[in-house]
Design a protein around this motif. Structure first.
Motif, short mmCIF file in Angstrom:
data_model
loop_
_atom_site.label_atom_id
_atom_site.label_comp_id
_atom_site.label_asym_id
_atom_site.label_seq_id
_atom_site.Cartn_x
_atom_site.Cartn_y
_atom_site.Cartn_z
N UNK A 110 -0.79 -4.94 27.08
CA UNK A 110 -1.54 -5.25 25.52
C UNK A 110 -0.80 -6.54 25.70
N UNK A 111 -1.53 -7.51 25.00
CA UNK A 111 -0.97 -8.75 24.25
C UNK A 111 -2.09 -8.61 23.23
N UNK A 112 -1.06 -9.60 21.88
CA UNK A 112 -1.99 -9.02 21.06
C UNK A 112 -1.81 -10.69 20.01
N UNK A 113 -3.00 -12.03 20.30
CA UNK A 113 -3.05 -12.75 19.88
C UNK A 113 -3.28 -12.74 18.32
N UNK A 114 -3.00 -14.23 17.68
CA UNK A 114 -3.40 -14.08 16.46
C UNK A 114 -4.68 -13.91 15.91
N UNK A 115 -5.58 -14.69 16.93
CA UNK A 115 -7.55 -14.54 16.49
C UNK A 115 -7.68 -13.06 16.68
N UNK A 116 -7.06 -11.93 17.13
CA UNK A 116 -6.79 -10.51 16.69
C UNK A 116 -6.74 -10.00 15.13
N UNK A 117 -6.68 -10.46 14.16
CA UNK A 117 -7.07 -10.67 13.18
C UNK A 117 -5.75 -9.32 12.42
N UNK A 118 -6.51 -8.47 12.72
CA UNK A 118 -6.03 -7.15 11.98
C UNK A 118 -4.57 -6.29 12.92
N UNK A 119 -4.98 -6.53 14.32
CA UNK A 119 -4.17 -5.52 14.95
C UNK A 119 -2.26 -6.63 14.65
N UNK A 120 -3.29 -7.84 14.80
CA UNK A 120 -1.62 -9.48 14.76
C UNK A 120 -1.17 -8.97 13.48
N UNK A 121 -1.74 -8.43 12.50
CA UNK A 121 -1.78 -8.26 10.98
C UNK A 121 -0.70 -7.48 10.75
N UNK A 165 8.32 -11.60 9.33
CA UNK A 165 6.97 -11.59 9.06
C UNK A 165 6.44 -12.85 9.13
N UNK A 166 7.85 -14.06 8.08
CA UNK A 166 7.20 -15.54 8.12
C UNK A 166 6.95 -16.05 9.40
N UNK A 167 7.65 -15.57 10.19
CA UNK A 167 7.34 -16.32 12.14
C UNK A 167 6.35 -15.83 12.22
N UNK A 168 5.91 -16.80 12.57
CA UNK A 168 4.04 -16.28 13.45
C UNK A 168 4.36 -16.72 15.10
N UNK A 169 4.19 -15.73 16.13
CA UNK A 169 4.62 -16.09 17.12
C UNK A 169 2.99 -16.69 17.61
N UNK A 170 2.99 -17.09 19.21
CA UNK A 170 1.37 -17.78 19.72
C UNK A 170 1.58 -16.27 20.24
N UNK A 171 2.06 -14.79 20.37
CA UNK A 171 1.27 -14.10 20.94
C UNK A 171 2.76 -12.89 21.00
N UNK A 172 1.94 -11.02 20.70
CA UNK A 172 3.01 -10.74 21.19
C UNK A 172 2.10 -9.63 21.79
N UNK A 173 3.32 -9.07 23.07
CA UNK A 173 3.52 -8.28 23.85
C UNK A 173 4.07 -7.21 23.68
N UNK A 174 3.21 -6.02 24.01
CA UNK A 174 3.44 -4.95 24.82
C UNK A 174 3.51 -3.93 25.42
#
Length: 482
Positions: free
Chosen positions: A20-31, A43-52
């Protein structure tokens, strides 16, 4: 996103096709994920990817895959995201490893095995039907990881010591991708080093804790007024220094200010009181429960379960706004403690109009019985010695609503902390220990453990992470070789 980061994410997706990878283009889940930290500073920091990751094996593949990119790609490790230290559990432009999907709780032979994505509330709920307790967080919403690798206090600390001292085994993925158990028999140097070492040595995927029989407890909150503060400090020091000090008692004493209380420009004091037996109004608590005058309509003292007590504690906090902690430790001295509160109140005045401000000066004791139990439980690397007497942690905490007030509130906290620290030092009451979970970016929690313990941690790092992956590619928190 940098080119190397994009390459690293592509390699991860190739090696973990079902992950499960979440990137900024997956706006709702990423946010949703990135805005779920306790503090907006994270939350001010914005990773290129969130890995779960969903398993320890996926964590292992992650580390093996990311190693070739370590010079150019950074990552962070997130459990519950409750520590507000900026950058501790999130990373700008890198990859955040979010452990929330690692779930599961099992009980066997008095040991509860807890996956890294669980909360303390889930653990207490699981253990309650068994009549058991565990030395865990005081809030149901707190995650397992930070409190269990950086010290951490529980309702049972006077009797059972720090939370980390009750971890009998860590399941940890080290830099090579190898999955190890660290306990008194297997990798004991790693076991001790993880009791205070934070995110320097690997990604912990499961914590195994010793449990104990636990009935309900007498617990709750008592609100009162500033003129009684010094008398409360006197009562606290008397209890801590008593040869018959109760090991069933855990106390947190605070001066606080909150616009939501509607108390004008006045501060109010709060005692959060826990007696870990089902005994109503024990004599040892009388000075703290019956302080006068108090806001009797807000007195919540009652017999309640461990889960209920932790739920009440979690209700006292906030989330998803601006939040910072800072701390210093002192000896048990009435003047040092009381004057610290006076200094905090003085420095508070210019920032009372900060939007949504809720802040406090909170005292949490480390009694002698707690420090003695550390050695009995195998030891840690925190560097606190019971021969020096009880220690008290002074926490400065602030929540506020608007980013425009960041500099003002941070400045207030830093100025108050500096004066409180100087006051303690001038009185000969300063203790060098800084608690990692409550530390700000300019407080070097690791060095406060003492040179001998830092050397132990550095030796463990060189053994289990010889290339320094967690020192360079995982920059959050406090690092061993900086």
């Amino acid at each position: 996103m940098g080119g190397m980061t994009a390459e690293a994410i592509a390699a991860l997706k190739q090696n973990l096709p079902s992950a499960h990878f979440v990137t900024p283009d997956l706006t709702e889940e990423y946010g949703s994920l990135n805005n779920s930290y306790l503090s907006g500073f994270e939350s001010d920091l914005t990773p290129a990817c969130i890995f779960l990751p969903k398993s320890k094996e996926q964590v292992a593949v992650f580390l093996r895959t990311i190693r070739p990119f370590a010079d150019n790609v950074q990552f962070a490790i997130r459990a519950a995201g409750r520590q507000p230290l900026p950058g501790c559990a999130n990373v700008q432009g890198g990859i955040t490893v979010d452990l929330r999907s690692l779930t599961g709780i099992r009980l066997r032979d008095g040991i509860v095995k807890v996956s890294a994505g669980e909360s303390w509330g889930a653990v207490y709920q699981y253990l309650e039907p068994h009549g058991l307790g565990v030395t865990g967080g005081k809030s149901t919403t707190c995650g397992i990881g930070g409190l269990s690798t950086q010290g951490g206090l529980s309702f049972f600390s006077s009797r059972e010591s720090f939370i980390c001292d009750n971890v009998v085994n860590f399941e940890v993925v080290v830099a090579s991708g190898e999955i190890l158990n660290a306990n008194a028999q297997e990798n004991p140097d790693l076991w001790i080093s993880l009791r205070g070492g934070g995110n320097n040595l690997g990604i912990i995927t499961r914590f195994d804790f010793s449990t104990f029989k636990q009935e309900s407890m007498y617990a709750g909150m008592v609100f009162y007024f500033k003129p009684s503060w010094r008398d409360q400090m006197t009562a606290l020091v008397k209890e801590l220094m008593s040869p018959e000090a109760s090991v069933e008692t855990h106390l947190m004493l605070s001066i606080g200010y909150a616009q939501v209380f509607g108390n004008g420009n006045d501060v109010i004091c709060l005692n959060q009181i826990y007696y870990t037996q089902p005994v109503k109004d024990p004599a040892v608590l009388a000075p703290f429960v019956h302080v006068q005058p108090q806001r009797s309509e807000m007195n919540s003292m009652k017999i309640q379960t461990l889960l209920e007590a932790a739920t009440e504690q979690s209700g006292a906090g906030q989330s998803k706004i601006r939040c910072l902690y800072m701390n210093v430790c002192v000896k048990a001295d009435v003047d040092t403690l009381a004057t610290g509160g006076d200094i905090w109140c003085e420095e508070l005045e210019p920032v009372k109009d900060a939007a949504g401000l809720m802040c406090s000066y909170t005292i949490q004791p480390y009694p002698i019985s707690q420090l003695q139990k550390t050695s009995a439980n195998g030891g840690n690397v925190l560097g606190l010695d019971p021969s020096e007497g009880p220690v008290l942690n002074l926490l400065l905490l602030s929540y506020w609503a608007d980013k425009k007030d960041d500099d003002r509130v941070t400045g207030f906290m830093q100025k108050a902390l500096k004066r409180i620290e100087s006051n303690a030092k001038d009185r000969g009451q300063l203790v060098p220990f800084i608690y990692w979970n409550y530390a700000f970016s300019d407080q070097d929690a690791l060095r406060s453990y003492g040179q001998e313990n830092v050397q132990k941690l550095q030796a463990a790092s060189k053994k289990y992470d010889p290339d320094g992956l967690f020192q360079t590619a995982c920059p959050g928190g406090f690092k061993l070789f900086k």
